[in-house]
Design a protein around this motif. Structure first.
Motif, PDB file in Angstrom:
ATOM      1  N   UNK A 190       6.077   7.689   9.546  1.00 47.21           N
ATOM      2  CA  UNK A 190       5.913   6.315   8.731  1.00 47.21           C
ATOM      3  C   UNK A 190       4.460   5.665   8.982  1.00 47.21           C
ATOM      4  N   UNK A 191       3.731   5.360   7.876  1.00 45.97           N
ATOM      5  CA  UNK A 191       2.500   4.628   8.073  1.00 45.97           C
ATOM      6  C   UNK A 191       2.744   3.357   7.202  1.00 45.97           C
ATOM      7  N   UNK A 192       1.690   2.470   7.583  1.00 43.62           N
ATOM      8  CA  UNK A 192       1.727   1.210   6.692  1.00 43.62           C
ATOM      9  C   UNK A 192       0.399   1.271   5.685  1.00 43.62           C
ATOM     10  N   UNK A 193       0.656   0.866   4.443  1.00 42.04           N
ATOM     11  CA  UNK A 193      -0.330   0.949   3.423  1.00 42.04           C
ATOM     12  C   UNK A 193      -0.373  -0.309   3.094  1.00 42.04           C
ATOM     13  N   UNK A 194      -1.898  -0.949   3.121  1.00 41.78           N
ATOM     14  CA  UNK A 194      -1.867  -2.522   2.823  1.00 41.78           C
ATOM     15  C   UNK A 194      -2.964  -2.618   1.662  1.00 41.78           C
ATOM     16  N   UNK A 195      -2.667  -3.481   0.761  1.00 45.28           N
ATOM     17  CA  UNK A 195      -3.758  -3.763  -0.388  1.00 45.28           C
ATOM     18  C   UNK A 195      -4.046  -5.156  -0.387  1.00 45.28           C
ATOM     19  N   UNK A 196      -5.270  -5.615  -0.556  1.00 47.29           N
ATOM     20  CA  UNK A 196      -5.572  -7.025  -0.537  1.00 47.29           C
ATOM     21  C   UNK A 196      -6.081  -7.219  -1.848  1.00 47.29           C
ATOM     22  N   UNK A 197      -5.748  -8.435  -2.433  1.00 44.03           N
ATOM     23  CA  UNK A 197      -6.132  -8.759  -3.836  1.00 44.03           C
ATOM     24  C   UNK A 197      -7.802  -9.336  -3.808  1.00 44.03           C
ATOM     25  N   UNK A 198      -8.474  -9.500  -4.703  1.00 38.14           N
ATOM     26  CA  UNK A 198      -9.862  -9.607  -4.484  1.00 38.14           C
ATOM     27  C   UNK A 198     -10.008 -11.232  -4.263  1.00 38.14           C
ATOM     28  N   UNK A 211      -0.159  -6.899  -0.337  1.00 35.23           N
ATOM     29  CA  UNK A 211       0.970  -5.900  -0.372  1.00 35.23           C
ATOM     30  C   UNK A 211       0.696  -5.047   0.991  1.00 35.23           C
ATOM     31  N   UNK A 212       2.037  -5.187   1.626  1.00 35.56           N
ATOM     32  CA  UNK A 212       2.174  -4.280   2.762  1.00 35.56           C
ATOM     33  C   UNK A 212       3.425  -3.397   2.438  1.00 35.56           C
ATOM     34  N   UNK A 213       3.065  -1.825   2.303  1.00 34.99           N
ATOM     35  CA  UNK A 213       4.033  -1.057   2.036  1.00 34.99           C
ATOM     36  C   UNK A 213       4.277  -0.061   3.366  1.00 34.99           C
ATOM     37  N   UNK A 214       5.607   0.059   3.718  1.00 29.65           N
ATOM     38  CA  UNK A 214       5.837   0.864   4.700  1.00 29.65           C
ATOM     39  C   UNK A 214       6.195   2.195   3.902  1.00 29.65           C
ATOM     40  N   UNK A 239       7.342  -1.847  -2.182  1.00 33.43           N
ATOM     41  CA  UNK A 239       7.509  -0.361  -2.435  1.00 33.43           C
ATOM     42  C   UNK A 239       6.460   0.141  -3.316  1.00 33.43           C
ATOM     43  N   UNK A 240       6.175   1.499  -3.421  1.00 32.78           N
ATOM     44  CA  UNK A 240       5.285   1.888  -4.185  1.00 32.78           C
ATOM     45  C   UNK A 240       5.562   1.800  -5.653  1.00 32.78           C
ATOM     46  N   UNK A 241       4.968   1.523  -6.372  1.00 36.18           N
ATOM     47  CA  UNK A 241       4.705   1.610  -7.938  1.00 36.18           C
ATOM     48  C   UNK A 241       4.626   3.070  -8.369  1.00 36.18           C
TER      49      UNK A 241
END
Length: 259
Positions: free
Chosen positions: A171-179, A237-240, A189-191
């Motif tokens: 498992x890793x963590x995928x993080x996306x920040x808005x602008x 968004x923080x997605x495991x 969860x993943x779209x």
């Protein structure tokens, strides 16, 4: 590790990316962690976007210290290879880190993008090596500009949490920040977000055909709770993400093949 040890011992963090060692995103990521971590950087010497989890096996690699990238007192090394190469070399040549972080990618890594992303691949390699790993990405604003100050405010907390709490296997963590300034954090969860490939055919001056592979972001389902929904709504968004590709439920339907 006791609480007193955690208070006095800095986290060892290796920073990588796929946009290259001169990207403003990787500087922001490395600098955001200096208060809580001993930080080292190992990143590609040129952009390696969308190379996925490729690794170089047909030629030697160079691992060079660089002062020109502007990391100040943070030791930074440039590698003439992929993001995966950078993590392999960085974890073996430098001190083994407690956490591998990758980014901040210039642009989102959402949904199906994860299979192409060199940023996520660097975190994936850290995960494979048994190291807690996080990928960070951010979109540009409407003017095409990046302001990482809001992201930098969230990153230490996320890294500290992962270091102290740990992650499950694979498992890793995928993080996306808005602008823009985030409204808060969503665990997502993943779209089904993806780039719809377009093949552009052109001719060189000698009349020979060549091709550009282009793409347009597209989602067929926009679902509340997904990573794409969160960033579009202004949240971090923080997605495991679990990298277990076996379809275990379907295995029972295939048992007749084993007869």
């Amino acid at each position: 590790m006791t609480n007193s040890q955690q208070d006095t011992t800095k986290i060892r963090v290796l920073v990588s990316n796929d946009d290259g060692v001169f990207s403003p995103g990787i500087k922001a990521l490395a600098q955001s962690l200096t208060e809580i971590a001993d930080v080292a950087v190992a990143a590609p010497d040129v952009e390696q976007s969308a190379v996925g989890h490729g690794i170089t096996i047909r030629r030697p690699l160079r691992f060079k210290h660089t002062a020109a990238a502007g990391f100040g007192d943070i030791p930074a090394y440039r590698v003439d290879g992929t993001p995966t190469d950078c993590v392999v070399l960085g974890t073996r040549i430098l001190q083994k880190p407690d956490v591998v972080v990758s980014g901040i990618n210039l642009g989102y890594n959402l949904g199906n993008d994860l299979t192409h992303s060199g940023t996520v691949a660097a975190a994936l390699e850290g995960m494979i090596l048994g190291i807690h790993s996080i990928a960070f990405s951010q979109a540009a604003n409407e003017q095409g500009e990046y302001n990482f100050e809001h992201a930098k405010a969230y990153i230490p907390r996320i890294v500290q949490w992962v270091y102290e709490r740990g992650l499950p296997p694979r498992t890793l963590i995928n993080v996306n920040f808005p602008p823009v300034k985030p409204r808060g954090v969503k665990i997502t969860f993943l779209s089904d977000y993806k780039f719809e490939d377009e093949l552009v055919k052109r001719q060189d001056p000698d009349g020979r055909d060549y091709y550009w592979v282009a793409g347009t972001p597209k989602s067929t389902i926009f679902e509340e709770g997904s990573d794409e929904w969160a960033v579009r709504e202004g949240y971090v968004s923080i997605t495991p993400v679990r990298f277990d590709l076996s379809h275990r439920e379907f295995m029972t339907q295939m048992e007749d093949l084993a007869e």
